[in-house]
Design an enzyme around this catalytic site. Sequence first.
Site, PDB file in Angstrom:
ATOM      1  N   GLY A  27      98.046   3.759 -99.263  1.00  0.00           N
ATOM      2  CA  GLY A  27      98.252   2.676-100.225  1.00  0.00           C
ATOM      3  C   GLY A  27      99.636   2.762-100.856  1.00  0.00           C
ATOM      4  CG  ASN A  28     102.040   0.721-100.080  1.00  0.00           C
ATOM      5  OD1 ASN A  28     101.874  -0.499-100.178  1.00  0.00           O
ATOM      6  ND2 ASN A  28     101.808   1.380 -98.960  1.00  0.00           N
ATOM      7  CB  SER A  43     107.332   7.106 -97.496  1.00  0.00           C
ATOM      8  OG  SER A  43     106.564   7.255 -96.341  1.00  0.00           O
ATOM      9  N   GLY A  44     104.583   8.869 -98.513  1.00  0.00           N
ATOM     10  CA  GLY A  44     103.953  10.163 -98.223  1.00  0.00           C
ATOM     11  C   GLY A  44     103.924  11.190 -99.336  1.00  0.00           C
ATOM     12  CD  GLU A  74     102.393  -1.427 -94.911  1.00  0.00           C
ATOM     13  OE1 GLU A  74     103.197  -2.348 -94.624  1.00  0.00           O
ATOM     14  OE2 GLU A  74     101.413  -1.133 -94.211  1.00  0.00           O
ATOM     15  CG  HIS A  93      98.510  -1.750 -99.238  1.00  0.00           C
ATOM     16  ND1 HIS A  93      97.394  -2.315 -98.655  1.00  0.00           N
ATOM     17  CD2 HIS A  93      98.885  -0.739 -98.406  1.00  0.00           C
ATOM     18  CE1 HIS A  93      97.127  -1.684 -97.522  1.00  0.00           C
ATOM     19  NE2 HIS A  93      98.014  -0.721 -97.360  1.00  0.00           N
ATOM     20  CG  HIS A 155      96.168  -1.914 -93.164  1.00  0.00           C
ATOM     21  ND1 HIS A 155      97.497  -2.072 -92.851  1.00  0.00           N
ATOM     22  CD2 HIS A 155      96.127  -0.957 -94.115  1.00  0.00           C
ATOM     23  CE1 HIS A 155      98.220  -1.234 -93.558  1.00  0.00           C
ATOM     24  NE2 HIS A 155      97.407  -0.544 -94.345  1.00  0.00           N
TER      25      HIS A 155
HETATM   26 ZN   LIG Z   1      97.939   0.709 -95.844  1.00  0.00          ZN
END
Ligand SMILES: [Zn+2]
Length: 214
Positions: A27-28, A43-44, A74, A93, A155
């Site tokens: 998610g983000n 990211s990550g 994303e 997200h 997704h």
């Molecule tokens: Zn995703």
Amino acid sequence: MYERDRELIVQFGLRILRSNHVSGTSGNISLRVSQDMIAITPSGVPYDELSAKDIPIIDLEGHLVEGNLKPSVEHQLHCLIYKTFQDIHAVIHTHSIYSTVLSILHKPLPAINETLLMIGESIPVSEYANAGSSQLADYVVSCMKKSKAVIMANHGLVCAAKTLQEAFDMCETVERGAQVYVTALSTGLPIHLIDEKCAKEAIEFLSNNYGQRR
Ligand SMILES: [Zn+2]
């Protein structure tokens, strides 16, 4: 700069983690900090290890403006949403379980209750495209012309709003609705939806009367 906005991203990261909308680093979240710049999760990095200084600031072309960490994979999706919808200031997200169940069934979530009606007639499922691709961004944004909450095929879920609180509330409403809907579908019995006339009246009534107004 944008310390307060970065702090908000950290707070809502913990909220989506603790409410089971995501696990690990999935998610983000992003927040518009100016007309053409956003703060976005890196990211990550696990949500519970993030601090405000870790949150990158990028422009809407995806270039890093401030910070040392790479933005979410994303980011193209987030950037295209902000470019397309000027009134959107926050995007979340998630991989919320029941929304993701609908995403693999390619089944939109109808407005089965009045809270969902306030988001739209139904929550659409965007066409499948690989995570992080510009095609995915195009598909989601095209669905957002009808509903600011979109289920992404195979997704998860993405919700766009004026504030992070509003986007978070949308994720909660859609996920809870998806849970009820999937459970109802699993009985194999017919599903009854609110009829169109009542739906219109409910939207009108709630838009004018719901909540504390001064
Ligand atoms: Zn995703």
